[in-house]
Design a protein around this motif. Structure first.
Motif, PDB file in Angstrom:
ATOM      1  N   LYS A  64      46.624  41.390  41.914  1.00 15.19           N
ATOM      2  CA  LYS A  64      46.271  42.793  41.767  1.00 15.19           C
ATOM      3  C   LYS A  64      45.376  43.197  42.931  1.00 15.19           C
ATOM      4  O   LYS A  64      44.503  42.431  43.350  1.00 15.19           O
ATOM      5  CB  LYS A  64      45.552  43.037  40.439  1.00 15.19           C
ATOM      6  CG  LYS A  64      46.427  42.799  39.208  1.00 15.19           C
ATOM      7  CD  LYS A  64      47.560  43.812  39.140  1.00 15.19           C
ATOM      8  CE  LYS A  64      48.371  43.644  37.871  1.00 15.19           C
ATOM      9  NZ  LYS A  64      49.532  44.589  37.829  1.00 15.19           N
ATOM     10  N   GLN A  65      45.581  44.414  43.435  1.00 13.56           N
ATOM     11  CA  GLN A  65      44.883  44.786  44.658  1.00 13.56           C
ATOM     12  C   GLN A  65      43.363  44.783  44.493  1.00 13.56           C
ATOM     13  O   GLN A  65      42.647  44.514  45.466  1.00 13.56           O
ATOM     14  CB  GLN A  65      45.371  46.128  45.184  1.00 13.56           C
ATOM     15  CG  GLN A  65      44.950  47.357  44.429  1.00 13.56           C
ATOM     16  CD  GLN A  65      45.202  48.619  45.244  1.00 13.56           C
ATOM     17  OE1 GLN A  65      45.938  48.628  46.235  1.00 13.56           O
ATOM     18  NE2 GLN A  65      44.574  49.712  44.840  1.00 13.56           N
ATOM     19  N   GLU A  66      42.853  45.057  43.311  1.00 11.18           N
ATOM     20  CA  GLU A  66      41.406  45.065  43.148  1.00 11.18           C
ATOM     21  C   GLU A  66      40.816  43.681  43.379  1.00 11.18           C
ATOM     22  O   GLU A  66      39.682  43.549  43.878  1.00 11.18           O
ATOM     23  CB  GLU A  66      41.027  45.595  41.764  1.00 11.18           C
ATOM     24  CG  GLU A  66      39.532  45.879  41.611  1.00 11.18           C
ATOM     25  CD  GLU A  66      38.965  46.773  42.710  1.00 11.18           C
ATOM     26  OE1 GLU A  66      37.843  46.488  43.169  1.00 11.18           O
ATOM     27  OE2 GLU A  66      39.655  47.719  43.131  1.00 11.18           O
ATOM     28  N   ILE A  67      41.551  42.644  43.032  1.00 11.22           N
ATOM     29  CA  ILE A  67      41.092  41.278  43.315  1.00 11.22           C
ATOM     30  C   ILE A  67      41.012  41.054  44.817  1.00 11.22           C
ATOM     31  O   ILE A  67      40.037  40.477  45.336  1.00 11.22           O
ATOM     32  CB  ILE A  67      42.044  40.252  42.661  1.00 11.22           C
ATOM     33  CG1 ILE A  67      42.007  40.374  41.135  1.00 11.22           C
ATOM     34  CG2 ILE A  67      41.684  38.826  43.091  1.00 11.22           C
ATOM     35  CD1 ILE A  67      43.024  39.502  40.422  1.00 11.22           C
ATOM     36  N   VAL A  68      42.012  41.529  45.531  1.00 10.69           N
ATOM     37  CA  VAL A  68      42.018  41.389  46.996  1.00 10.69           C
ATOM     38  C   VAL A  68      40.871  42.179  47.609  1.00 10.69           C
ATOM     39  O   VAL A  68      40.153  41.680  48.488  1.00 10.69           O
ATOM     40  CB  VAL A  68      43.364  41.858  47.576  1.00 10.69           C
ATOM     41  CG1 VAL A  68      43.362  41.732  49.094  1.00 10.69           C
ATOM     42  CG2 VAL A  68      44.516  41.055  46.988  1.00 10.69           C
ATOM     43  N   PHE A  69      40.674  43.408  47.140  1.00 15.21           N
ATOM     44  CA  PHE A  69      39.595  44.226  47.706  1.00 15.21           C
ATOM     45  C   PHE A  69      38.215  43.651  47.384  1.00 15.21           C
ATOM     46  O   PHE A  69      37.299  43.750  48.213  1.00 15.21           O
ATOM     47  CB  PHE A  69      39.722  45.675  47.228  1.00 15.21           C
ATOM     48  CG  PHE A  69      40.810  46.436  47.930  1.00 15.21           C
ATOM     49  CD1 PHE A  69      40.809  46.559  49.310  1.00 15.21           C
ATOM     50  CD2 PHE A  69      41.849  47.015  47.219  1.00 15.21           C
ATOM     51  CE1 PHE A  69      41.819  47.244  49.974  1.00 15.21           C
ATOM     52  CE2 PHE A  69      42.867  47.701  47.866  1.00 15.21           C
ATOM     53  CZ  PHE A  69      42.851  47.810  49.244  1.00 15.21           C
ATOM     54  N   ASN A  70      38.048  43.075  46.230  1.00 12.74           N
ATOM     55  CA  ASN A  70      36.776  42.401  45.938  1.00 12.74           C
ATOM     56  C   ASN A  70      36.542  41.254  46.912  1.00 12.74           C
ATOM     57  O   ASN A  70      35.407  41.028  47.360  1.00 12.74           O
ATOM     58  CB  ASN A  70      36.766  41.884  44.501  1.00 12.74           C
ATOM     59  CG  ASN A  70      36.518  42.979  43.485  1.00 12.74           C
ATOM     60  OD1 ASN A  70      35.935  44.025  43.815  1.00 12.74           O
ATOM     61  ND2 ASN A  70      36.950  42.770  42.250  1.00 12.74           N
ATOM     62  N   GLY A  71      37.602  40.539  47.244  1.00 16.35           N
ATOM     63  CA  GLY A  71      37.481  39.464  48.222  1.00 16.35           C
ATOM     64  C   GLY A  71      37.085  39.992  49.587  1.00 16.35           C
ATOM     65  O   GLY A  71      36.254  39.381  50.284  1.00 16.35           O
ATOM     66  N   ILE A  72      37.652  41.129  49.990  1.00 14.09           N
ATOM     67  CA  ILE A  72      37.289  41.728  51.277  1.00 14.09           C
ATOM     68  C   ILE A  72      35.834  42.182  51.266  1.00 14.09           C
ATOM     69  O   ILE A  72      35.082  41.947  52.221  1.00 14.09           O
ATOM     70  CB  ILE A  72      38.226  42.906  51.604  1.00 14.09           C
ATOM     71  CG1 ILE A  72      39.665  42.411  51.779  1.00 14.09           C
ATOM     72  CG2 ILE A  72      37.757  43.626  52.867  1.00 14.09           C
ATOM     73  CD1 ILE A  72      40.687  43.529  51.975  1.00 14.09           C
ATOM     74  N   ARG A  73      35.409  42.829  50.168  1.00 10.11           N
ATOM     75  CA  ARG A  73      34.023  43.295  50.080  1.00 10.11           C
ATOM     76  C   ARG A  73      33.040  42.130  50.172  1.00 10.11           C
ATOM     77  O   ARG A  73      32.020  42.220  50.879  1.00 10.11           O
ATOM     78  CB  ARG A  73      33.806  44.054  48.770  1.00 10.11           C
ATOM     79  CG  ARG A  73      34.562  45.368  48.662  1.00 10.11           C
ATOM     80  CD  ARG A  73      34.194  46.105  47.386  1.00 10.11           C
ATOM     81  NE  ARG A  73      35.130  47.192  47.103  1.00 10.11           N
ATOM     82  CZ  ARG A  73      36.145  47.121  46.255  1.00 10.11           C
ATOM     83  NH1 ARG A  73      36.330  46.016  45.533  1.00 10.11           N
ATOM     84  NH2 ARG A  73      36.958  48.143  46.080  1.00 10.11           N
TER      85      ARG A  73
END
Length: 342
Positions: free
Chosen positions: A145-154
């Motif tokens: 899910k993209q929110e998991i990816v974005f949390n990783g980027i943050r």
């Protein structure tokens, strides 16, 4: 007679006398979206979604003769009904639905089924035949899910700032960059390359709500960039400009990062599997939802994916096209972007 045929100029509808995403100049080009492998200079007339018009005029030429449709609207050309439905790929991307004497064909262009928060989500369209991409048409490609990816980027960005490193995200100027901006906006300033800033301007003027970003100029200091998020196109990946930043670290945002051994990892400090194309489950879900009797697989893992569909009882054929010709989703660089990278 079939509603479409695959010719040396592209996907052709003989009944309507037009092409969909042709790769050589034609009189009438129906355009799925603004990426350079799907829209070319030199066509006499273009038909595209309303939001794609300012994008292709900015990227190709202001002198283009362009007609537009909203999603769900239609026009008739030589008896063929043409309408657009959301593809979910990038802003303005559209599936092309053709109907003639009761026969319905849908050309997907590029698509993804996950709602990315900025693009109108993919909408399956019932049809007799479906032309599908297969950029990530192998079972290994299954997105988080993209929110998991974005949390990783943050988390990556915050760690870099604390270590006084400069976070540089590599992302295609049209599509991926706007998705990153929309989902990473917050307390950390976002600095963008000229090619991204220029596209943001026309997208905002067209009515899309994009968070504030800061255009990188010669006056932008290394200290400012170190305290923010820097987004640049793939052509800048190995540039001297990045190397001259304060302790730069690069993160590539691409579906290819799903496979750790992929060659793109060789030049990256981090990889984030974020794609604007459907993964394996997404491709299967989209194709099944169309109810299509025949599927044409155009670009990506065409042989493997079409063979799998046939094994599953879905009649499928592999078709040679020039879509995706730039090697992969994060290596697409058109003339507008090349000029702005100089």
């Amino acid at each position: 007679m079939a509603l479409i045929e695959f010719t040396k100029r592209g996907i052709y509808c003989k009944q309507g006398d037009f092409y969909v995403d042709p790769w050589w100049p034609v009189d009438y080009a129906v355009t799925t979206h603004g990426h350079s492998d799907h829209v070319r200079f030199g066509n006499k007339y273009y038909l595209c979604h309303t939001l794609t018009k300012p994008i292709i005029k900015r990227r190709i030429s202001e002198d283009l003769n362009v007609e537009t449709l909203e999603y769900g609207e239609s026009i008739t050309r030589n008896g063929v009904n043409i309408s657009f439905f959301p593809a979910g790929h990038i802003i303005g991307s559209a599936q092309v639905r053709l109907e003639y004497k009761g026969e319905v064909c849908v050309i997907s262009g590029d698509y993804k089924i996950e709602d990315d928060g900025i693009t109108v989500p993919f909408e399956p369209v019932k049809c007799h035949s479906f032309v599908s991409e297969s950029t990530f048409g192998l079972p290994v490609y299954k997105w988080q899910k993209q929110e998991i990816v974005f949390n990783g980027i943050r988390n990556w960005v915050n760690d870099n700032i604390n270590q006084q490193k400069t976070s540089v995200l590599i992302a295609y100027s049209l599509g991926k960059a706007q998705r990153l901006i929309k989902n990473l906006a917050g307390d950390t300033p976002i600095y963008v390359h000229n090619s991204i800033a220029n596209l943001n301007e026309v997208i905002i003027e067209a009515g899309v709500n994009l968070p504030k970003t800061i255009r990188i100029t010669p006056e932008t200091t290394k200290d400012e960039l170190q305290k923010g998020i820097v987004i640049v196109p793939p052509a800048m990946r190995d540039s001297r400009w990045i190397k001259n930043l304060s302790h730069p670290v690069t993160g590539i945002c691409s579906g290819w990062m799903q496979v750790r051994a992929h060659r793109r990892w060789q030049s990256a400090d981090a990889g984030f599997a974020l794609s604007d194309h459907a993964d394996w489950p997404g491709l299967m879900e989209a194709i099944t939802a169309t109810g299509a009797e025949k599927v044409y697989v155009t670009h990506g893992f065409t042989a493997a994916f079409s063979r799998f569909l046939n094994d599953e009882g879905i009649e499928a054929a592999e078709v040679l096209t020039r879509f995706g010709q730039e090697d992969d989703e994060e290596n697409k660089v058109d003339l507008a972007e090349q000029n702005e990278n100089k």
